[in-house]
Design a protein around this motif. Sequence first.
Motif, short mmCIF file in Angstrom:
data_model
loop_
_atom_site.label_atom_id
_atom_site.label_comp_id
_atom_site.label_asym_id
_atom_site.label_seq_id
_atom_site.Cartn_x
_atom_site.Cartn_y
_atom_site.Cartn_z
N ALA A 47 1.28 -0.86 -0.23
CA ALA A 47 0.38 0.00 0.47
C ALA A 47 1.16 1.81 -0.28
CB ALA A 47 -1.19 -0.02 1.16
N ALA A 48 2.08 0.99 1.03
CA ALA A 48 3.06 2.43 1.10
C ALA A 48 3.43 2.64 -0.39
CB ALA A 48 3.80 2.27 1.95
N VAL A 49 3.31 1.59 -1.25
CA VAL A 49 4.43 1.44 -2.97
C VAL A 49 3.95 2.56 -3.54
CG1 VAL A 49 5.08 0.06 -4.87
CG2 VAL A 49 6.31 0.15 -2.23
N ALA A 50 2.01 1.86 -3.14
CA ALA A 50 0.89 2.61 -4.59
C ALA A 50 1.08 3.87 -3.97
CB ALA A 50 -0.09 1.47 -4.18
N ASN A 51 0.79 4.17 -2.84
CA ASN A 51 0.64 5.54 -2.26
C ASN A 51 1.64 6.58 -2.70
OD1 ASN A 51 -1.65 4.26 -1.48
ND2 ASN A 51 -0.90 4.96 0.61
N THR A 52 3.14 5.65 -2.64
CA THR A 52 4.19 7.21 -3.55
C THR A 52 4.26 6.64 -5.25
OG1 THR A 52 5.18 5.92 -1.51
CG2 THR A 52 6.31 7.02 -3.09
N GLU A 53 3.80 5.30 -5.49
CA GLU A 53 3.95 6.11 -7.15
C GLU A 53 2.78 7.26 -7.40
OE1 GLU A 53 3.51 1.65 -8.06
OE2 GLU A 53 5.75 1.53 -8.04
N HIS A 54 1.47 6.74 -7.02
CA HIS A 54 0.46 7.85 -7.41
C HIS A 54 0.87 9.19 -7.34
CE1 HIS A 54 -3.67 8.35 -8.01
NE2 HIS A 54 -3.63 8.53 -6.67
N ALA A 55 1.04 9.16 -5.82
CA ALA A 55 1.38 10.91 -5.45
C ALA A 55 2.31 11.47 -6.70
CB ALA A 55 2.34 10.99 -4.11
N ALA A 56 4.03 10.40 -6.94
CA ALA A 56 4.48 11.01 -8.22
C ALA A 56 3.80 11.58 -9.01
CB ALA A 56 5.22 10.07 -8.12
N ALA A 57 2.89 9.91 -10.07
CA ALA A 57 2.24 10.21 -11.00
C ALA A 57 1.12 11.38 -11.17
CB ALA A 57 1.10 8.87 -11.80
N LYS A 58 1.04 12.11 -10.22
CA LYS A 58 0.62 13.24 -9.97
C LYS A 58 0.93 14.61 -9.72
CE LYS A 58 -3.25 13.93 -6.67
NZ LYS A 58 -3.81 13.56 -5.85
N GLU A 59 1.93 14.45 -9.22
CA GLU A 59 3.01 15.27 -9.48
C GLU A 59 3.90 15.56 -10.69
OE1 GLU A 59 7.48 16.43 -6.89
OE2 GLU A 59 6.06 15.20 -6.04
#
Length: 68
Positions: A47-59
């Motif tokens: 879940a932490a990896v998915a959240n980080t990847e999602h935040a990076a994609a949004k940025e």
Amino acid sequence: MRMILSIACLLVAACSPPKPPEEERRPEPQAAAVVQAADAYKDAARAAVANTEHAAAKEKAALDAATR
């Protein structure tokens, strides 16, 4: 008299059945609890990896939009 009495006690003790050994108690298996805890840690890491990847994609999308 004492000798006869002690011999009689020995004979009675020799004729009585032996006590059965106490039942061995083994520890309860705890593998299920360990597996469950490990799975919880793995799920939290995923879940932490998915959240980080999602935040990076949004940025990245925000930066791309700002440079256009």
